[in-house]
Design an enzyme around this catalytic site. Structure first.
Site, short mmCIF file in Angstrom:
data_model
loop_
_atom_site.label_atom_id
_atom_site.label_comp_id
_atom_site.label_asym_id
_atom_site.label_seq_id
_atom_site.Cartn_x
_atom_site.Cartn_y
_atom_site.Cartn_z
N ASP A 1 4.41 7.23 1.69
CA ASP A 1 3.30 7.77 2.49
C ASP A 1 3.12 9.24 2.10
O ASP A 1 4.11 9.96 1.93
CB ASP A 1 3.64 7.64 3.98
CG ASP A 1 2.42 7.89 4.86
OD1 ASP A 1 1.91 9.03 4.88
OD2 ASP A 1 1.98 6.95 5.54
N ILE A 2 1.88 9.70 1.96
CA ILE A 2 1.65 11.09 1.56
C ILE A 2 1.95 12.08 2.68
O ILE A 2 2.12 13.27 2.43
CB ILE A 2 0.22 11.33 1.01
CG1 ILE A 2 -0.84 11.01 2.05
CG2 ILE A 2 0.01 10.56 -0.27
CD1 ILE A 2 -2.23 11.48 1.67
N HIS B 1 -1.79 -2.33 5.68
CA HIS B 1 -0.61 -1.58 5.23
C HIS B 1 0.42 -1.47 6.34
O HIS B 1 0.10 -1.13 7.47
CB HIS B 1 -0.99 -0.20 4.68
CG HIS B 1 -1.75 0.68 5.61
ND1 HIS B 1 -3.08 0.49 5.91
CD2 HIS B 1 -1.37 1.78 6.31
CE1 HIS B 1 -3.49 1.43 6.74
NE2 HIS B 1 -2.46 2.23 7.01
N LEU B 2 1.64 -1.80 5.96
CA LEU B 2 2.78 -1.74 6.86
C LEU B 2 3.47 -0.39 6.69
O LEU B 2 3.81 -0.01 5.57
CB LEU B 2 3.77 -2.86 6.52
CG LEU B 2 5.13 -2.82 7.23
CD1 LEU B 2 4.98 -3.11 8.72
CD2 LEU B 2 6.10 -3.80 6.58
N HIS B 3 3.65 0.31 7.80
CA HIS B 3 4.42 1.56 7.78
C HIS B 3 5.89 1.20 7.95
O HIS B 3 6.25 0.47 8.87
CB HIS B 3 4.00 2.49 8.92
CG HIS B 3 2.66 3.10 8.72
ND1 HIS B 3 2.48 4.31 8.09
CD2 HIS B 3 1.43 2.66 9.06
CE1 HIS B 3 1.19 4.60 8.06
NE2 HIS B 3 0.52 3.60 8.64
#
Length: 171
Positions: A60-61, A129-131
């Site tokens: 993740d950015i 999208h899965l965190h």
């Protein structure tokens, strides 16, 4: 798709071969305006930590924890509101890929991990999208709000699977 494995800074990474830019047709399952589709297709210079025919993963950015990865379908799939019961195996595979990546990066306490999705309209990218955040006990102050359990804007992977499984029962 051919995949090359490299190791950088102790993180095992996989990079798909570059797709020929001579074709004017986008690859199947590719949305040209989707940032995650561009990342998966190596158009953004983002390091792919995992990439296969079904699942891709990258950092993740704006990390909310020491380990914060995004696990996405390699082909474009809409946000979690667009899913059906048929997507349960995909969601489970995303979670398994997240667990495998954490283990490769020496995260051994999988009880201190948060797996979840932002619930529309609170997701910034419409590509599923899965965190994956670990350790959850070290999630930063502001990130605790963004990835808050039992909130209107964030749903755990288990809650999403339960919701999708119940969709078939109510129809």
């Amino acid at each position: 798709m051919t995949v090359h494995r490299t190791t950088m800074a102790g993180v095992e990474a996989t990079q798909p071969d570059q797709v020929s830019k001579t074709s004017s047709l986008p690859p199947e399952g590719y949305e040209k305006k989707c940032i995650f589709c561009k990342i998966v297709n190596n158009e953004m210079g983002t390091e792919l930590l995992h990439c296969d025919e079904e699942i891709s993963c990258f950092r993740d950015i704006k990390p909310g924890a020491p380990h914060h990865y995004l696990v996405v379908p390699t082909k474009h799939v809409g946000n979690c509101k667009t899913l059906s019961k048929e997507h349960v195996p995909l969601v489970k595979r995303m979670v398994e890929t997240g667990k495998e990546l954490l283990q490769k990066n020496n995260v051994t306490d999988l009880s201190d991990v948060r797996f979840g999705f932002h619930w529309p309209p609170f997701c910034s990218v419409a590509h599923l999208h899965l965190h994956v955040l670990a350790p959850a006990s070290q999630i930063g102050f502001m990130s605790r709000l963004f990835y808050k359990l039992n909130s209107y804007w964030f749903i755990t992977a288990d809650q999403l699977i339960e919701l999708l499984n119940s969709k078939g029962e109510t129809n």
